[in-house]
Design a protein around this motif. Structure first.
Motif, PDB file in Angstrom:
ATOM      1  N   ARG A  15       0.837  -1.193   0.000  1.00  0.00           N
ATOM      2  CA  ARG A  15       0.000   0.000   0.000  1.00  0.00           C
ATOM      3  C   ARG A  15       0.880   1.255   0.000  1.00  0.00           C
ATOM      4  N   ARG A  16       1.930   1.212   0.804  1.00  0.00           N
ATOM      5  CA  ARG A  16       2.861   2.333   0.872  1.00  0.00           C
ATOM      6  C   ARG A  16       3.534   2.557  -0.478  1.00  0.00           C
ATOM      7  N   ALA A  17       4.006   1.468  -1.092  1.00  0.00           N
ATOM      8  CA  ALA A  17       4.672   1.570  -2.391  1.00  0.00           C
ATOM      9  C   ALA A  17       3.726   2.107  -3.458  1.00  0.00           C
ATOM     10  N   SER A  18       2.451   1.679  -3.405  1.00  0.00           N
ATOM     11  CA  SER A  18       1.469   2.144  -4.381  1.00  0.00           C
ATOM     12  C   SER A  18       1.228   3.642  -4.247  1.00  0.00           C
ATOM     13  N   LEU A  19       1.128   4.127  -3.024  1.00  0.00           N
ATOM     14  CA  LEU A  19       0.909   5.549  -2.786  1.00  0.00           C
ATOM     15  C   LEU A  19       2.116   6.371  -3.213  1.00  0.00           C
ATOM     16  N   VAL A  20       3.298   5.876  -2.932  1.00  0.00           N
ATOM     17  CA  VAL A  20       4.524   6.580  -3.327  1.00  0.00           C
ATOM     18  C   VAL A  20       4.618   6.659  -4.844  1.00  0.00           C
ATOM     19  N   ALA A  21       4.338   5.544  -5.520  1.00  0.00           N
ATOM     20  CA  ALA A  21       4.389   5.527  -6.986  1.00  0.00           C
ATOM     21  C   ALA A  21       3.388   6.502  -7.586  1.00  0.00           C
ATOM     22  N   ALA A  22       2.217   6.603  -6.980  1.00  0.00           N
ATOM     23  CA  ALA A  22       1.202   7.537  -7.474  1.00  0.00           C
ATOM     24  C   ALA A  22       1.601   8.983  -7.203  1.00  0.00           C
ATOM     25  N   ALA A  23       2.322   9.200  -6.108  1.00  0.00           N
ATOM     26  CA  ALA A  23       2.681  10.562  -5.710  1.00  0.00           C
ATOM     27  C   ALA A  23       3.797  11.156  -6.555  1.00  0.00           C
ATOM     28  N   ILE A  24       4.729  10.339  -7.010  1.00  0.00           N
ATOM     29  CA  ILE A  24       5.926  10.870  -7.686  1.00  0.00           C
ATOM     30  C   ILE A  24       5.577  11.758  -8.891  1.00  0.00           C
ATOM     31  N   PRO A  25       4.794  11.281  -9.879  1.00  0.00           N
ATOM     32  CA  PRO A  25       4.498  12.161 -11.023  1.00  0.00           C
ATOM     33  C   PRO A  25       3.656  13.376 -10.639  1.00  0.00           C
ATOM     34  N   LEU A  26       2.836  13.249  -9.604  1.00  0.00           N
ATOM     35  CA  LEU A  26       2.025  14.386  -9.173  1.00  0.00           C
ATOM     36  C   LEU A  26       2.881  15.445  -8.493  1.00  0.00           C
ATOM     37  N   ILE A  27       3.863  15.015  -7.725  1.00  0.00           N
ATOM     38  CA  ILE A  27       4.794  15.960  -7.102  1.00  0.00           C
ATOM     39  C   ILE A  27       5.622  16.648  -8.184  1.00  0.00           C
ATOM     40  N   ALA A  28       6.026  15.880  -9.195  1.00  0.00           N
ATOM     41  CA  ALA A  28       6.798  16.460 -10.293  1.00  0.00           C
ATOM     42  C   ALA A  28       5.994  17.528 -11.035  1.00  0.00           C
TER      43      ALA A  28
END
Length: 220
Positions: free
Chosen positions: A15-28
Motif C-alpha cells: 500500500r505504501r509503495a502504491s501511494l509513493v508511486a502515485a505521488a511521484i508524477p504528481l509531485i513532479a
C-alpha cells in the motif's frame, strides 16, 4: 465474488509503495500544491488510506522524493540490459534508463524548488552533506552507488571498446554528461535531447563524414 465482498486489502508495504508511486508524477507536476486527494485518486484508494500508512502529507512527500532519487532502480534497469545487443541499441537502452530517471528528478527539483542542501524535503537516501545533484548524476560524487552506475555503463560498453577512439571510461563519461545536460530543462533551454540524439551524438558525432555509421542507428 458477491457484490458485498471486497477485494483483499494490500499489505502495508505494498500500500505504501502504491501511494509513493502515485505521488511521484504528481509531485513532479504540482510540487507542494499536490493534495492527498489527488494522490489517493491516482492510487485508486480512499484519501483516508494515506493516513493509515503515513503520518501526514509531509511524510508521504518525503518518501516519494526518497524513492525518485534512489539509484537502486537505475542500477537494476542497467543490469537488465542485454549486453549482446548491437552497440547502437545497447547505448540507446543505457541512455533511456538514465534519462528516464533524470527527467523525473529534475521535474521534482524544479516543482519543489529543491536547491542543493534544501533541508525540509532533501532526499535522504544516498545523499550526504555537500552532494550536488541527484545520485547517479555527474555531480553526485559522494554516493557509492553513483560509481556503481558509472561502472555499469562501462561494463555495457566494454565489448565494443576497440571501436572507440577514446578509452571506454571516457566514452561512458561523455554519455553520462550529455544525457545529464540534454535532459535538464534549463541547461537545454527547454529543448530536451531525445535518447536517439544523445546516442547518435556520442557514437557518431555531428560532423559529416564520407563514411556511414556502423552502429545500426540514425545519424544525429
Amino acid at each position: 465474488m458477491l457484490n458485498s465482498e471486497r477485494a483483499r486489502p494490500l499489505p502495508p508495504d505494498e500500500r505504501r509503495a502504491s501511494l509513493v508511486a502515485a505521488a511521484i508524477p504528481l509531485i513532479a507536476e504540482h510540487g507542494l500544491k499536490v493534495t492527498t486527494k489527488q494522490i489517493a485518486t491516482a492510487a485508486g484508494v480512499a484519501e483516508g488510506t494515506i493516513f493509515r500508512v503515513f503520518t501526514d502529507k509531509t511524510e508521504l512527500i518525503q518518501a516519494a522524493i526518497n524513492t525518485a532519487f534512489d539509484p537502486e532502480r537505475t542500477l537494476a534497469e542497467l543490469g537488465a540490459i542485454d549486453i549482446g545487443l548491437p552497440l547502437f541499441e545497447r547505448c540507446l537502452a543505457i541512455t533511456r534508463v538514465l534519462q528516464d530517471r533524470l527527467v523525473t528528478v529534475f521535474k521534482i527539483m524544479i516543482a519543489m524548488r529543491m536547491a542543493p542542501g534544501q533541508p525540509k524535503y532533501r532526499p535522504k537516501q544516498g545523499n550526504t552533506p555537500g552532494q550536488v545533484g541527484p545520485p547517479g548524476s555527474p555531480g553526485a560524487s559522494f554516493d557509492p552507488r553513483t560509481e556503481q552506475i558509472f561502472h555499469e555503463i562501462v561494463r555495457l560498453l566494454e565489448p565494443d571498446s576497440a571501436r572507440f577512439t577514446s578509452p571506454v571510461k571516457d566514452v561512458a563519461n561523455i554519455l553520462r554528461l550529455l544525457t545529464f545536460s540534454g535532459s535538464h530543462p534549463y541547461i537545454s533551454d527547454g529543448n530536451l535531447l531525445t535518447a536517439e540524439q544523445i546516442t547518435s551524438t556520442v557514437l557518431d558525432g555531428v560532423r559529416r563524414r564520407p563514411d556511414t555509421p556502423d552502429h545500426g542507428g540514425p545519424r544525429c
